[in-house]
Design an enzyme around this catalytic site. Sequence first.
Site, short mmCIF file in Angstrom:
data_model
loop_
_atom_site.label_atom_id
_atom_site.label_comp_id
_atom_site.label_asym_id
_atom_site.label_seq_id
_atom_site.Cartn_x
_atom_site.Cartn_y
_atom_site.Cartn_z
N HIS A 38 -0.60 -10.53 5.36
CA HIS A 38 0.75 -10.92 4.96
C HIS A 38 1.60 -11.09 6.21
O HIS A 38 1.29 -10.52 7.27
CB HIS A 38 1.37 -9.86 4.06
CG HIS A 38 0.75 -9.77 2.71
ND1 HIS A 38 1.34 -9.06 1.69
CD2 HIS A 38 -0.40 -10.28 2.20
CE1 HIS A 38 0.57 -9.15 0.60
NE2 HIS A 38 -0.49 -9.89 0.90
N GLU A 96 4.40 -9.83 7.14
CA GLU A 96 4.90 -8.57 7.71
C GLU A 96 3.83 -7.86 8.54
O GLU A 96 4.10 -7.37 9.63
CB GLU A 96 5.36 -7.62 6.59
CG GLU A 96 6.45 -8.17 5.71
CD GLU A 96 5.93 -8.87 4.46
OE1 GLU A 96 6.63 -8.81 3.43
OE2 GLU A 96 4.85 -9.48 4.49
N CYS A 104 5.96 -6.47 -0.28
CA CYS A 104 5.22 -5.79 -1.34
C CYS A 104 5.06 -4.32 -0.92
O CYS A 104 5.39 -3.92 0.20
CB CYS A 104 3.86 -6.44 -1.55
SG CYS A 104 2.70 -6.22 -0.17
N CYS A 118 2.87 -3.80 2.32
CA CYS A 118 3.58 -4.09 3.57
C CYS A 118 4.64 -3.03 3.85
O CYS A 118 4.81 -2.59 4.98
CB CYS A 118 4.21 -5.48 3.52
SG CYS A 118 2.97 -6.79 3.54
#
Length: 152
Positions: free
Chosen positions: A57, A59, A87, A90
């Site tokens: 992701h 992040e 999410c 993360c």
Amino acid sequence: MPMWSGDDLYFMKLALEAAEQADREDEVPIGAVLVLEGKRVGRGHNCPIGRHDPSAHAEIMALRDACDWLKNYRVPGATLYVTLEPCLMCFGALTHARVERVVFGAADPKVGVSRNRELIEQARLNHHVTLEGGLLETECREMLQQFFQRRR
């Protein structure tokens, strides 16, 4: 609603540029920039498909970039700017990295961490991340909506 500084706007625009890179790679357009002491130390965009990595992701990629450059797995005092609300995975990584603040653009009604606020507040964590949302929300949301419209 938080009062956004000029720096907040500048760094979120850099996160939007990172999201555009994800879009060019046919990944969901999410971008992130990690800032420490007023300087960008990490940048990432969503790339789980291309990397065959469900943890890739934006992040996480920005954290990896910063930690590699800083030669440290923690970034206390840092702020992460990300185009979509993180999410839980993360947010957990950001907590472990001791990120101080997360500023996101668009809320994620399905898996955004604020849907799990009770869990986070009840957790006996020794570090708490400040979460602020809505910066350049329209631009962030529209980029995602356009991506999914093209895919339909």
